[in-house]
Design an enzyme around this catalytic site. Structure first.
Site, PDB file in Angstrom:
ATOM      1  N   SER A  34       0.972  -1.207   0.166  1.00  0.00           N
ATOM      2  CA  SER A  34       0.062  -0.172  -0.110  1.00  0.00           C
ATOM      3  C   SER A  34       0.849   1.205   0.051  1.00  0.00           C
ATOM      4  CB  SER A  34      -0.956  -0.065   1.152  1.00  0.00           C
ATOM      5  OG  SER A  34      -1.971   1.042   1.232  1.00  0.00           O
ATOM      6  N   ASN A  35       0.300   2.433   0.153  1.00  0.00           N
ATOM      7  CA  ASN A  35       1.001   3.742   0.113  1.00  0.00           C
ATOM      8  C   ASN A  35       0.558   4.399   1.280  1.00  0.00           C
ATOM      9  OD1 ASN A  35       2.199   3.641  -2.210  1.00  0.00           O
ATOM     10  ND2 ASN A  35       0.713   5.066  -3.057  1.00  0.00           N
ATOM     11  N   ARG A  36       1.413   5.257   1.859  1.00  0.00           N
ATOM     12  CA  ARG A  36       0.994   6.211   3.118  1.00  0.00           C
ATOM     13  C   ARG A  36      -0.037   7.118   2.608  1.00  0.00           C
ATOM     14  NH1 ARG A  36       4.769   5.462   7.248  1.00  0.00           N
ATOM     15  NH2 ARG A  36       6.602   5.155   6.530  1.00  0.00           N
TER      16      ARG A  36
END
Ligand code: C5P
Length: 223
Positions: A34-36
């Site tokens: 995922s991404n922040r």
């Protein structure tokens, strides 16, 4: 709780599709990439545009945030699901891509939990669709105004100019994420359009959202 603003807004009859939050790309049933992204900026934009009468569809990856009032929220996980949801939400007058979409996903997703000992070679990555690029370059049903975001840690202005051209979007909002913009309450923006480059000094994400709403109102009232 809010009362929809009494003043007439050109946003009132407009359909506005917004992406927000991260996407989540499954490796197996328990692991993901995922991404922040907290989703705060996209949600703040959805909230203020709905308050001003917009017909807002918020297509959101997993976040801890509640859906703003009077916003239709569609929850998604992966970039491909987000892309499908955006296409299904068209036609729209405005598309605003705020989501931190994962650039890659595992080439395959295992339906069984992979064994810890199988670390080597488990992650073969492929590129996800670029939603902003695809919507900006649609022939049919291209929203009249397509707005992208660009989170940059360095050379913010030059990278953002290049990104606007590469994506084909009309407006690009660049934010410097070298500090604590990611997940924090504040943001600092450079808005790049075909005619201007405007600096919005650091302030609350809700205030950035209100400035964007003002800019959209000004643009749409001219259109
Ligand atoms: O290429 P980059 O991820 O830096 O571009 C940022 C902008 O593009 C954001 O508006 C983001 O929502 C959008 N984007 C997208 N689909 C992707 C990657 C980015 O819509 N796969």
């Amino acid at each position: 709780h809010f009362e929809p603003e009494a003043r007439m807004s050109v946003l009132k009859p407009r359909r506005i599709v917004i992406t927000a939050g991260p996407t989540l790309e499954a490796i197996d049933p328990v692991r993901f990439l995922s991404n922040r992204s907290s989703g705060k900026q996209g949600y703040a934009i959805a909230e203020v545009l709905a308050q001003r009468g917009g017909d807002v569809v918020l297509i959101s990856g997993p976040t801890c945030l509640d859906a703003p009032e009077c916003v239709t929220r569609i929850g998604v996980e992966s970039a491909r699901d987000m892309f499908d949801a955006v296409e299904n939400a068209l036609p729209a007058d405005v598309f605003i891509a705020v989501a931190a979409v994962a650039d890659w996903r595992p080439e395959t997703t295992s339906s069984l939990k992979a064994d810890k000992a199988d670390a080597h070679g488990i992650l073969k990555l492929v590129q996800n669709p670029d939603i902003l690029h695809a919507i900006s370059n649609r022939i049919e049903n291209r929203p009249a105004l397509v707005v992208g975001f660009a989170a940059e840690t360095h050379d913010v202005l030059s990278r953002a100019r290049a990104k606007r051209a590469r994506k084909g979007c009309d407006w690009l909002l660049a934010n410097d994420v070298s500090g604590d913009a990611m997940g924090g309450a504040d943001n600092e923006i450079i808005l790049i359009t075909d005619t201007e480059e405007t600096h919005w000094p650091r302030c609350a994400k809700s205030k950035i959202a209100a400035r964007l709403a003002d800019a959209l109102e000004a643009k749409l009232s001219k259109a």
